[in-house]
Design an enzyme around this catalytic site. Sequence first.
Site, mmCIF file in Angstrom:
data_model
loop_
_atom_site.group_PDB
_atom_site.id
_atom_site.type_symbol
_atom_site.label_atom_id
_atom_site.label_comp_id
_atom_site.label_asym_id
_atom_site.label_seq_id
_atom_site.Cartn_x
_atom_site.Cartn_y
_atom_site.Cartn_z
ATOM 1 N N GLY A 10 0.814 -1.199 0.000
ATOM 2 C CA GLY A 10 0.000 0.000 0.000
ATOM 3 C C GLY A 10 0.850 1.253 0.000
ATOM 4 N N ASN A 11 0.227 2.372 0.358
ATOM 5 C CA ASN A 11 0.943 3.646 0.364
ATOM 6 C C ASN A 11 1.894 3.772 1.541
ATOM 7 O OD1 ASN A 11 -0.316 5.101 -1.948
ATOM 8 N ND2 ASN A 11 -2.165 4.705 -0.782
ATOM 9 N N GLY A 100 -6.449 2.137 -8.793
ATOM 10 C CA GLY A 100 -5.519 1.448 -7.916
ATOM 11 C C GLY A 100 -5.724 -0.050 -7.958
ATOM 12 N N ASP A 102 -5.049 -2.306 -5.904
ATOM 13 C CA ASP A 102 -5.575 -2.901 -4.676
ATOM 14 C C ASP A 102 -7.098 -2.877 -4.672
ATOM 15 O OD1 ASP A 102 -5.534 -0.121 -4.524
ATOM 16 O OD2 ASP A 102 -4.949 -0.055 -2.406
#
Length: 243
Positions: A10-11, A100, A102
């Site tokens: 993730g980020n 994104g 995800d």
Amino acid sequence: MSVCLQFDIGNTSAKWRLVNDNEVTARGDYRPGDDSSQQQLLNCSESLDHIWISSVTAPASEALLTRLLENQWGIAPWFARSQAVTGSLVNSYDDPSRMGVDRWLAMLGGRARSKSRLCVIDAGSALTVDFVSATGRHEGGYIIPGAALMERALLLDTDRVRFDEKVGYALCPGTSTAQAVRHGIALAQAGAITLALDQSGSEPIVLLFCGGAGEALMELVHRDGEMAPDLVFEGLEIMAALQ
């Protein structure tokens, strides 16, 4: 027997799991620059057959991880990317690559769990809410700052909103600055989901929660839902199998 190392990057964090013949045998967090987490990752298995990665991080970070993995196991990782269509899941974006991965994989994992209309709620650094029709078409979604981002933005731009107390998230009005901040964030997060669901129509919908704050948020929303912490990994496996 197949051994596969899988990543959900993730980020702000990176999770990995080792799958040996369809059984998860190890898990961990990878933090670039952290020797302990790197050694745990590199020691997870003597050999691998596959490395699959879901990543929303920068290309330079992906390149660093690729070199690390290739040096250790001699395998080039496969990176999942959002597509116009994957299986029965249809992207609503004009440019599917802008979504994104995800989010895409979480919807793909949700689609495998239920062929009913879905709402996938991923509560991580950002709170994402995505709707998928019973036919598999992405109906659209929302991207909202996550709880930590909301709190950081509030503290960054105010001088007197400060607190040291450890306070959880709840929906009742706060009787201290700490409670007012944390409960206000909870109200914003749960309220956003509730309003999104109310706006989505009367058709029955299956709610799936994932992400680090998913379970807490599911309790705050008070709607019938299911916690699916590995939803991105589940979608990653499905997409890899279709390639």
